[in-house]
Each structure stands twice: as structure tokens, then as C-alpha cells.
Design a protein around this motif. Structure first.
Motif, PDB file in Angstrom:
ATOM      1  N   SER A  77       0.819  -1.214   0.000  1.00 41.42           N
ATOM      2  CA  SER A  77       0.000   0.000   0.000  1.00 41.42           C
ATOM      3  C   SER A  77       0.856   1.269   0.000  1.00 41.42           C
ATOM      4  CB  SER A  77      -0.943   0.003   1.200  1.00 41.42           C
ATOM      5  OG  SER A  77      -0.192   0.011   2.391  1.00 41.42           O
ATOM      6  N   THR A  78       2.110   1.178   0.390  1.00 41.27           N
ATOM      7  CA  THR A  78       2.977   2.358   0.412  1.00 41.27           C
ATOM      8  C   THR A  78       3.679   2.599  -0.922  1.00 41.27           C
ATOM      9  OG1 THR A  78       4.829   1.041   1.227  1.00 41.27           O
ATOM     10  CG2 THR A  78       3.415   2.093   2.872  1.00 41.27           C
ATOM     11  N   LEU A  79       3.588   1.648  -1.849  1.00 41.74           N
ATOM     12  CA  LEU A  79       4.270   1.790  -3.137  1.00 41.74           C
ATOM     13  C   LEU A  79       3.427   2.587  -4.122  1.00 41.74           C
ATOM     14  CD1 LEU A  79       5.596  -1.843  -3.622  1.00 41.74           C
ATOM     15  CD2 LEU A  79       6.860   0.137  -2.816  1.00 41.74           C
ATOM     16  N   SER A  80       4.080   3.115  -5.153  1.00 43.55           N
ATOM     17  CA  SER A  80       3.340   3.780  -6.222  1.00 43.55           C
ATOM     18  C   SER A  80       2.662   2.713  -7.080  1.00 43.55           C
ATOM     19  CB  SER A  80       4.283   4.635  -7.070  1.00 43.55           C
ATOM     20  OG  SER A  80       5.188   3.797  -7.772  1.00 43.55           O
ATOM     21  N   GLU A  81       1.768   3.148  -7.951  1.00 42.56           N
ATOM     22  CA  GLU A  81       1.001   2.191  -8.757  1.00 42.56           C
ATOM     23  C   GLU A  81       1.894   1.395  -9.708  1.00 42.56           C
ATOM     24  OE1 GLU A  81      -2.209   0.076  -9.659  1.00 42.56           O
ATOM     25  OE2 GLU A  81      -2.184   1.690  -8.187  1.00 42.56           O
ATOM     26  N   ALA A  82       2.901   2.051 -10.290  1.00 40.61           N
ATOM     27  CA  ALA A  82       3.798   1.351 -11.216  1.00 40.61           C
ATOM     28  C   ALA A  82       4.658   0.312 -10.477  1.00 40.61           C
ATOM     29  CB  ALA A  82       4.694   2.357 -11.929  1.00 40.61           C
ATOM     30  N   GLU A  83       5.168   0.680  -9.311  1.00 39.88           N
ATOM     31  CA  GLU A  83       5.974  -0.259  -8.532  1.00 39.88           C
ATOM     32  C   GLU A  83       5.128  -1.430  -8.026  1.00 39.88           C
ATOM     33  OE1 GLU A  83       7.687   2.098  -5.461  1.00 39.88           O
ATOM     34  OE2 GLU A  83       9.364   2.760  -6.695  1.00 39.88           O
ATOM     35  N   ARG A  84       3.882  -1.145  -7.657  1.00 45.16           N
ATOM     36  CA  ARG A  84       3.000  -2.200  -7.179  1.00 45.16           C
ATOM     37  C   ARG A  84       2.719  -3.205  -8.298  1.00 45.16           C
ATOM     38  NH1 ARG A  84      -1.672   0.539  -5.661  1.00 45.16           N
ATOM     39  NH2 ARG A  84      -0.617   1.105  -3.750  1.00 45.16           N
ATOM     40  N   ARG A  85       2.428  -2.720  -9.520  1.00 40.98           N
ATOM     41  CA  ARG A  85       2.186  -3.612 -10.658  1.00 40.98           C
ATOM     42  C   ARG A  85       3.421  -4.452 -10.970  1.00 40.98           C
ATOM     43  NH1 ARG A  85       1.030   0.258 -14.408  1.00 40.98           N
ATOM     44  NH2 ARG A  85      -0.475   1.537 -13.355  1.00 40.98           N
ATOM     45  N   LYS A  86       4.598  -3.820 -10.888  1.00 45.90           N
ATOM     46  CA  LYS A  86       5.847  -4.530 -11.167  1.00 45.90           C
ATOM     47  C   LYS A  86       6.080  -5.645 -10.151  1.00 45.90           C
ATOM     48  CE  LYS A  86      10.782  -3.636 -11.720  1.00 45.90           C
ATOM     49  NZ  LYS A  86      11.842  -2.633 -11.629  1.00 45.90           N
ATOM     50  N   ARG A  87       5.831  -5.382  -8.862  1.00 49.78           N
ATOM     51  CA  ARG A  87       6.009  -6.393  -7.824  1.00 49.78           C
ATOM     52  C   ARG A  87       5.001  -7.530  -7.966  1.00 49.78           C
ATOM     53  NH1 ARG A  87      10.268  -5.844  -3.887  1.00 49.78           N
ATOM     54  NH2 ARG A  87      10.862  -3.669  -3.973  1.00 49.78           N
ATOM     55  N   LEU A  88       3.751  -7.197  -8.295  1.00 52.20           N
ATOM     56  CA  LEU A  88       2.736  -8.235  -8.450  1.00 52.20           C
ATOM     57  C   LEU A  88       3.004  -9.093  -9.686  1.00 52.20           C
ATOM     58  CD1 LEU A  88      -0.500  -6.306  -7.422  1.00 52.20           C
ATOM     59  CD2 LEU A  88       0.723  -8.048  -6.133  1.00 52.20           C
ATOM     60  N   GLU A  89       3.532  -8.516 -10.741  1.00 49.22           N
ATOM     61  CA  GLU A  89       3.892  -9.292 -11.935  1.00 49.22           C
ATOM     62  C   GLU A  89       5.054 -10.229 -11.647  1.00 49.22           C
ATOM     63  OE1 GLU A  89       2.692  -9.613 -15.059  1.00 49.22           O
ATOM     64  OE2 GLU A  89       0.961  -8.430 -14.413  1.00 49.22           O
ATOM     65  N   ALA A  90       5.981  -9.809 -10.797  1.00 48.30           N
ATOM     66  CA  ALA A  90       7.115 -10.661 -10.456  1.00 48.30           C
ATOM     67  C   ALA A  90       6.677 -11.862  -9.625  1.00 48.30           C
ATOM     68  CB  ALA A  90       8.168  -9.853  -9.702  1.00 48.30           C
ATOM     69  N   ARG A  91       5.561 -11.752  -8.895  1.00 49.25           N
ATOM     70  CA  ARG A  91       5.062 -12.861  -8.085  1.00 49.25           C
ATOM     71  C   ARG A  91       4.379 -13.935  -8.925  1.00 49.25           C
ATOM     72  NH1 ARG A  91       2.143 -10.112  -2.838  1.00 49.25           N
ATOM     73  NH2 ARG A  91       3.991  -9.122  -1.983  1.00 49.25           N
ATOM     74  N   LYS A  92       3.828 -13.543 -10.068  1.00 41.59           N
ATOM     75  CA  LYS A  92       3.093 -14.496 -10.900  1.00 41.59           C
ATOM     76  C   LYS A  92       4.070 -15.481 -11.543  1.00 41.59           C
ATOM     77  CE  LYS A  92      -0.668 -11.359 -11.991  1.00 41.59           C
ATOM     78  NZ  LYS A  92      -1.342 -10.629 -13.057  1.00 41.59           N
ATOM     79  N   PRO A  93       3.623 -16.715 -11.788  1.00 42.95           N
ATOM     80  CA  PRO A  93       4.510 -17.685 -12.447  1.00 42.95           C
ATOM     81  C   PRO A  93       4.777 -17.277 -13.894  1.00 42.95           C
ATOM     82  CG  PRO A  93       2.326 -18.617 -12.145  1.00 42.95           C
ATOM     83  CD  PRO A  93       2.348 -17.300 -11.426  1.00 42.95           C
TER      84      PRO A  93
END
Length: 118
Positions: A77-93
Motif C-alpha cells: 500500500s505504500t508503493l506507487s502504482e507502477a511499482e505495485r504492478r511490477k512487484r505483483l507481476e514478479a510474483r506471478k509464475p
């Protein structure tokens, strides 16, 4: 001493006397902890541990288990929208890339016939 005591007292003290008189097991020595982790529910002392915070800073603390590093989780929740999308994409297989090799078969058997003749 044991001959003058009552039978109940002998029953209570006999395991204690046996534990003092028996020798230690020969298969457990000081090198056992270096081979495998000793599984204890509670550790008797505190161990120096580094805690890594979200921003990368570290704090040295005493912890009840012997660990090298403890990494605190990142608050999305503390990250910007672009950083949040990047982190969530890295979690996906990640999708596996299938590489198809086209092997050209230009082998000519007749070019090796002179080697078979004697």
C-alpha cells in the motif's frame, strides 16, 4: 543410605541416581550441531540477528532462534502504482518458453563408402 529409606522414597530417588551414574551417549558430540540443526522448541539463549527493513536498512537485534537475517515483508500500500504492478507481476509464475530446433539433415551416406572397403 538407600537401605534405611522407605520403599516410596527409593522409587522416587532411583531414577535420579541412575541418571547420575549413567554415561553420556557416545554418538552425540560437539560436531552434531554443525551437521544438522538441533530441533528445539525453546532455545535457552538469545542470538544476534540482522533485521532487514523494507527500505533496505538493517538493525542488529537479539532473537530467540539462531538465524542470520530476518527480512520484513514489503507493504504494497505504500508503493506507487507502477511499482505495485511490477512487484505483483514478479510474483506471478512465468510462462515457459518452448524452443523448437529445426535440424537440417544433409547427411550423405555415400560420401563415407570408401571407408567400408578393405
Amino acid at each position: 543410605m538407600l537401605s534405611t529409606m522407605s520403599s516410596n522414597a527409593k522409587q522416587l530417588l532411583l531414577p535420579l541416581v541412575r541418571s547420575f551414574t549413567t554415561t553420556a551417549r557416545s554418538d552425540i558430540n560437539c560436531h552434531r550441531a554443525s551437521i544438522a540443526r538441533i530441533g528445539r522448541l525453546t532455545y535457552t539463549r538469545m542470538y544476534p540477528v540482522s533485521i532487514v527493513q523494507m527500505d533496505g536498512s538493517t538493525i542488529n537485534v537479539r532473537y530467540h532462534e539462531p538465524r542470520k537475517i530476518i527480512k520484513l515483508p514489503l507493504d504494497l500500500s505504500t508503493l506507487s502504482e507502477a511499482e505495485r504492478r511490477k512487484r505483483l507481476e514478479a510474483r506471478k509464475p512465468k510462462a515457459k518458453v518452448v524452443i523448437e530446433d529445426d535440424i537440417e539433415d544433409d547427411f550423405d551416406l555415400s560420401s563415407y563408402q570408401h571407408l567400408w572397403k578393405k
